[in-house]
Design a protein around this motif. Structure first.
Motif, PDB file in Angstrom:
ATOM      1  N   ASN A  70       9.054  -0.690  -3.115  1.00  0.00           N
ATOM      2  CA  ASN A  70       7.937   0.191  -2.800  1.00  0.00           C
ATOM      3  C   ASN A  70       6.676  -0.594  -2.466  1.00  0.00           C
ATOM      4  OD1 ASN A  70       9.055   2.729  -2.827  1.00  0.00           O
ATOM      5  ND2 ASN A  70       8.472   3.212  -4.921  1.00  0.00           N
ATOM      6  N   PRO A  78       5.793   5.235  -2.267  1.00  0.00           N
ATOM      7  CA  PRO A  78       4.903   4.323  -3.002  1.00  0.00           C
ATOM      8  C   PRO A  78       3.697   5.063  -3.589  1.00  0.00           C
ATOM      9  CG  PRO A  78       5.515   3.386  -0.869  1.00  0.00           C
ATOM     10  CD  PRO A  78       5.986   4.804  -0.859  1.00  0.00           C
ATOM     11  N   ALA A 104       2.567   0.560  -6.540  1.00  0.00           N
ATOM     12  CA  ALA A 104       2.567  -0.334  -5.381  1.00  0.00           C
ATOM     13  C   ALA A 104       1.197  -0.933  -5.120  1.00  0.00           C
ATOM     14  CB  ALA A 104       3.044   0.418  -4.143  1.00  0.00           C
TER      15      ALA A 104
END
Length: 265
Positions: A4, A78, A107
């Motif tokens: 991610n 993400p 992320a």
């Protein structure tokens, strides 16, 4: 987790602007993902309001972690987390907070240079030290590409913000930030100047006079955040419907939206 992070970085490198949906709880995050947003950010303003607090690090960092954990565990896109000024004063403590979010699977983060316990901006060298410590800590734990979105509040606090924005932006990127976030930046000439000066993705925030993503793409913007606009609009809708219910003694307005009507067919 790191998949991610890589995907989130890639979203900042495409020609199309990354439109970031900002969630304030798990339900809003799920709705944003279902609608098709490619990444989700939290909004500190909306999250604080949802818990009954005002923005400005009035909630605890444990509450931030709980929200992030719930969202990250239940969406596949993400997630980047708004940590305001870091929920600590020392650089090492702030970096440790960021590491906790990276370990959860975030992320990226937004971290701002506004002071929380007094007026003004953190001194530029001091904020650069914070960013350096965050990057070094993340790199040492294997999170080299974790996205640090350095927010500067120059356009919210200064009367002549452009030069300071460029100075801070360049220094923040040199200190390890991945991108620059400038809420309040809205004039086309200023946006062009910042894009030309900063060799990293520029993030701007939705405002009443800043809504056209296609126009922002032409100016070189790479990321567009809804900020607290969606959570504010949701609260405004609830307030409006509540007043109508009391004044009209009729709940018909709750069924006006076509998607709501289909639930009762």
């Amino acid at each position: 987790m790191k998949k991610n992070i890589a995907a989130f970085n890639a979203l900042h490198q495409q020609q199309q602007v990354l439109c970031l949906g900002n969630a304030w709880d798990l339900l809003s995050a799920l709705v944003l993902e279902q609608a098709g947003f490619k990444a989700i950010g939290t909004t500190s303003w909306g999250a604080a309001n949802a818990l009954g607090y005002k923005d400005g690090e009035q909630i605890s960092f444990e509450q931030v972690l709980t929200l992030a954990k719930n969202i990250i565990a239940n969406v596949s896109v993400p997630v980047t987390v708004d940590i305001e000024a870091g929920f600590a004063t020392e650089a090492a403590e702030i970096a440790d907070n960021v590491l906790k979010l990276a370990d959860l699977g975030a992320a990226g983060i937004n971290i701002e240079d506004s002071l929380k316990h007094e007026a003004g901006l953190r001194a530029q060298p001091d904020h650069c030290h914070v960013l350096e410590k965050i990057r070094l800590t993340l790199d040492s734990k294997g999170y080299q590409d974790f996205f640090i979105n350095a927010r500067t509040d120059t356009y919210l606090q200064l009367t002549q913000p452009l030069a300071a924005t460029i100075s801070r932006g360049q220094a923040y990127i040199d200190s390890g930030a991945s991108g620059l976030f400038v809420p309040g930046l809205s004039q086309a000439d200023d946006i062009r100047a910042v894009v030309a000066a900063i060799k990293a993705p520029l993030n701007v925030m939705s405002l009443p006079n800043l809504t056209d993503v296609a126009a922002l793409q032409q100016l070189g913007v790479k990321r567009f955040s809804i900020g607290n606009a969606l959570s504010d609009a949701t609260v405004a809708f609830i307030e409006n419907q509540a007043h109508q219910l009391l004044e009209q003694k009729n709940s018909a307005g709750l069924y006006d939206h076509p998607d709501v009507k289909t639930l009762f067919k």
